[in-house]
Design an enzyme around this catalytic site. Structure first.
Site, PDB file in Angstrom:
ATOM      1  N   GLU A 102       0.840  -1.200   0.000  1.00 23.95           N
ATOM      2  CA  GLU A 102       0.000   0.000   0.000  1.00 23.95           C
ATOM      3  C   GLU A 102       0.876   1.252   0.000  1.00 23.95           C
ATOM      4  O   GLU A 102       1.908   1.292   0.669  1.00 23.95           O
ATOM      5  CB  GLU A 102      -0.908  -0.017   1.238  1.00 23.95           C
ATOM      6  CG  GLU A 102      -1.923   1.101   1.299  1.00 23.95           C
ATOM      7  CD  GLU A 102      -2.899   0.910   2.468  1.00 23.95           C
ATOM      8  OE1 GLU A 102      -3.561   1.903   2.839  1.00 23.95           O
ATOM      9  OE2 GLU A 102      -2.984  -0.211   3.020  1.00 23.95           O
ATOM     10  N   ASP A 104       0.199   5.373   0.504  1.00 22.86           N
ATOM     11  CA  ASP A 104      -0.885   6.218   0.997  1.00 22.86           C
ATOM     12  C   ASP A 104      -0.632   7.714   0.965  1.00 22.86           C
ATOM     13  O   ASP A 104       0.409   8.180   1.423  1.00 22.86           O
ATOM     14  CB  ASP A 104      -1.170   5.912   2.478  1.00 22.86           C
ATOM     15  CG  ASP A 104      -1.826   4.571   2.697  1.00 22.86           C
ATOM     16  OD1 ASP A 104      -2.388   4.023   1.752  1.00 22.86           O
ATOM     17  OD2 ASP A 104      -1.769   4.079   3.833  1.00 22.86           O
ATOM     18  N   GLU A 106      -3.045  10.421   2.884  1.00 23.52           N
ATOM     19  CA  GLU A 106      -4.232  10.634   3.707  1.00 23.52           C
ATOM     20  C   GLU A 106      -4.213  12.075   4.198  1.00 23.52           C
ATOM     21  O   GLU A 106      -3.198  12.540   4.728  1.00 23.52           O
ATOM     22  CB  GLU A 106      -4.258   9.677   4.899  1.00 23.52           C
ATOM     23  CG  GLU A 106      -4.416   8.220   4.504  1.00 23.52           C
ATOM     24  CD  GLU A 106      -4.543   7.300   5.703  1.00 23.52           C
ATOM     25  OE1 GLU A 106      -5.368   6.378   5.663  1.00 23.52           O
ATOM     26  OE2 GLU A 106      -3.800   7.511   6.690  1.00 23.52           O
TER      27      GLU A 106
END
Length: 304
Positions: A102, A104, A106
């Site tokens: 993953e 990311d 955010e």
């Protein structure tokens, strides 16, 4: 008279440029599916705009139709305005399974007037704990800004408006896992995380300010390597089966890139010096038995 003429010309040019932007904006229906939210996510304006909504009942989200093994991914995002404390808007890549990879972005909501924090992380084989956080140096709610992930066999780079903010290098030779075998989809979401998102969970979501809306447009994955299985055979297009990009010259530069040039490194250092607010590579209290290998290696993750 001259001033009036210049004003009319300026307005006409402005309108023409905006018309061109609309005409050339990509139809998100071609690449993206709304996957959850019970109608709170919508693709609007002839496919050029995607809005996600969060209310007290649910958030919403989407994913790419395609899976990818390496690529350069761009998304223009306008974040939740006003008092967005407790909310999280995301743009990320993720594979499936218990040992997932993953990458990311955010965006952690804030109390009105406070700067947004962008939270980045890299998971490999289900293990993350590589958080880096930055204040955004502009108002991300006033207009759209471009957020990009470059992922190739040598490194992962996070960009904001073309400025690199983080680099995670492939240090497999030193025993650091690197995402290279699992195809990932692109995801986006808007959800409530007031147990941790704003000031460690001290500030809760104020539902009287909702519903909350984040907007997305101009998703670009044209240079990414699309993973698919046809008649039992795995193909990676436009990459060759060996994993090298078959795209032409400039469009494949992202794939062969082994590191950043001197000017990019200078910008990276500027961003990290001025705007970084948390770095796992500096958190000796958290890693009391020793910092992760990528933080101490000579050819280390440049977030450290």
């Amino acid at each position: 008279m001259v001033s009036h003429t210049l004003l009319v010309m300026s307005i006409s040019l402005f309108l023409c440029l905006n018309i061109l932007l609309v005409v050339h904006a990509k139809d998100l229906n071609q690449d993206i599916d709304i996957t959850w939210g019970d109608g709170r996510g919508n693709i609007l304006s002839n496919g050029t705009l995607l809005n996600l909504v969060l209310d007290q009942s649910s958030g919403s989200g989407f994913q790419s139709k395609a899976e990818y093994l390496y690529g350069k991914f761009d998304m223009q995002i306008k974040l939740v305005p006003g008092n967005s404390a407790g909310t999280v808007t995301t743009f990320y890549l993720k594979s499936q399974g218990l040992t997932w990879d993953e990458i990311d972005f955010e965006f952690l909501g804030n109390v009105s007037g406070d700067p947004y924090i962008v939270h980045t992380n890299v998971y490999t084989q289900g293990k993350g704990d590589r958080e880096q956080q930055f204040y955004l140096w502009f108002d991300p709610t006033a207009e759209f800004h471009n957020y990009s992930i470059l992922w190739n066999p040598s490194h992962i780079v996070f960009y904001i408006d073309g400025k690199p903010i983080r680099e995670f290098k492939n240090l497999e030779a030193l025993g650091v896992a690197y995402p290279k075998n699992q195809p990932m989809r692109m995801y986006g979401s808007l959800w409530n995380a007031d147990d941790w998102a704003t000031r460690g969970g001290l500030v809760k979501t104020n539902w009287s300010q909702g519903p909350f809306v984040a907007s997305f447009m101009n998703y670009n994955s044209e240079n990414a390597c699309v993973w698919s299985i046809v008649n039992g055979t795995t193909t990676i297009s436009p990459c060759s089966p060996g994993g090298s990009s078959s795209s032409s010259s400039s469009s494949s530069e992202w794939f062969s890139q082994r590191g950043m040039d001197s000017s990019s490194k200078k910008v990276l250092r500027w961003v990290q010096k001025k705007f970084m607010v948390y770095n796992y590579c500096k958190d000796k209290k958290r890693f009391s038995k020793g910092l992760p290998v990528e933080c101490t290696a000579k050819n280390k993750d440049t977030n450290s």
